[in-house]
Design a protein around this motif. Structure first.
Motif, PDB file in Angstrom:
ATOM      1  N   THR A   1       0.843  -1.206   0.000  1.00 34.42           N
ATOM      2  CA  THR A   1       0.000   0.000   0.000  1.00 34.42           C
ATOM      3  C   THR A   1       0.874   1.252   0.000  1.00 34.42           C
ATOM      4  OG1 THR A   1      -1.845  -1.108   1.058  1.00 34.42           O
ATOM      5  CG2 THR A   1      -1.728   1.274   1.358  1.00 34.42           C
TER       6      THR A   1
ATOM      7  N   ASP B   1      -5.820  -0.878  -4.961  1.00 34.00           N
ATOM      8  CA  ASP B   1      -5.269  -1.543  -3.776  1.00 34.00           C
ATOM      9  C   ASP B   1      -6.217  -2.644  -3.325  1.00 34.00           C
ATOM     10  OD1 ASP B   1      -3.779  -2.249  -1.619  1.00 34.00           O
ATOM     11  OD2 ASP B   1      -3.830  -0.292  -0.636  1.00 34.00           O
ATOM     12  N   GLU B   2      -5.881  -3.871  -3.622  1.00 38.09           N
ATOM     13  CA  GLU B   2      -6.708  -5.038  -3.289  1.00 38.09           C
ATOM     14  C   GLU B   2      -8.175  -4.801  -3.675  1.00 38.09           C
ATOM     15  OE1 GLU B   2      -5.863  -7.035   0.351  1.00 38.09           O
ATOM     16  OE2 GLU B   2      -3.967  -5.982   0.611  1.00 38.09           O
TER      17      GLU B   2
HETATM   18 MG    MG Z   1      -2.061  -2.842   2.122  1.00 38.52          MG
END
Ligand code: MG
Ligand code: ADP
Length: 252
Positions: free
Chosen positions: A69, A188-189
């Motif tokens: 991240t 992000d994911e």
């Molecule tokens: Mg992360």
């Protein structure tokens, strides 16, 4: 007809990729990131060197806490590295002040967060159209409707985020991220908080949008099936880039 369009889009995107083959969209040059702690500086990213080719899809994988991240935030200019430079498109985040960064992001960058980050007091349509109004786009409402239709939410325009499922909220977030036709999209994911079916739909949607618009994509994911469908997998561990490989399926 639909298949023909898909094939034509794919050929166009492949051609664009070919022409841009030696072009990078993102370049990290000796990136380090540290935070002060009681025991001195803690380096959470160490000497990251990599170039992301324009039009490609790259996945970033690695255990929790490995710096994924943080790396995405630095890449999108949301945060500053402690060392090194991040060059993006024809610019460098380090050469821009906060206002210039905000403008550059609104024009060229899309970001999809794991927890969607929709504005709860706005409808799906408003969540997508407001950034377009801010960019001064004349037909913002129609474009927002078109994008939401493209992600399969034509029947959900006036729903508030709480009235949408997780997968639907993520689709709104993707429509919003694509609203400015970004040159580069960070996610992000994006499937991290979704069940398997919704996650599969979101994956497919991202791949379709990449094909259609040639958008460069950098995705953080724990989903190996998703990572294996991308052009390149970058693996982080303890803040270091420990592997940079093509998935087996792509290399064949
Ligand atoms: Mg992360
Ligand atoms: P990942 O996304 O791979 O799970 P992160 O990039 O979120 O990892 O975090 C990497 C490391 O940086 C973690 O050990 C985390 O605790 C640390 N970290 C992240 N943000 C901060 C911060 N603002 N202050 C101190 N440490 C941080």
């Amino acid at each position: 007809m639909r298949n023909l369009n898909t094939i034509l889009n794919h050929i166009t995107a492949s051609y664009v990729n070919f022409v841009l083959m030696n072009n990078w969209a993102l370049r990290m040059d000796g990136i380090g990131k540290s935070y002060p702690t009681e025991n001195g500086e803690l380096w959470v990213l160490k000497d990251i060197q990599c170039e992301i080719q324009a039009g490609s899809i790259t996945s970033i994988v690695g255990p929790s806490g490995s710096g994924k991240t943080t790396l995405l935030g630095l890449s999108a200019g949301l945060d500053n590295p402690s060392k090194g430079r991040v060059e993006i498109l024809d610019s460098s985040w380090q050469d821009m002040n906060e206002d210039q960064r905000a403008k550059f992001r609104s024009q060229h960058i899309g970001f999809v967060f794991q927890n969607f980050e929709l504005i709860p007091t706005l409808t799906a349509l408003e969540n997508v159209e407001i950034p377009l109004h801010l960019l001064g786009q004349k037909n913002a409402t129609q474009r927002a409707k078109d994008l939401l239709t493209q992600v399969g939410l034509a029947q959900r325009l006036n729903h508030y985020p709480t009235q949408l499922s997780g997968g639907e909220q993520q689709r709104v977030a993707i429509a919003r991220a694509f609203a400015n036709s970004p040159k580069i999209l960070f996610a992000d994911e994006p499937t991290g908080n979704l069940d398997e079916d919704s996650g599969d739909n979101i994956e497919q949607l991202l791949f379709n949008l990449n094909r259609e618009f040639g958008t460069t994509m950098v995705l953080v994911t724990h989903n190996l099936q998703l990572a294996n469908r991308t052009d390149r997998i970058i693996r982080l561990k303890g803040g270091k880039l420990i592997a940079d490989e093509q998935p087996v399926t792509q290399a064949q």
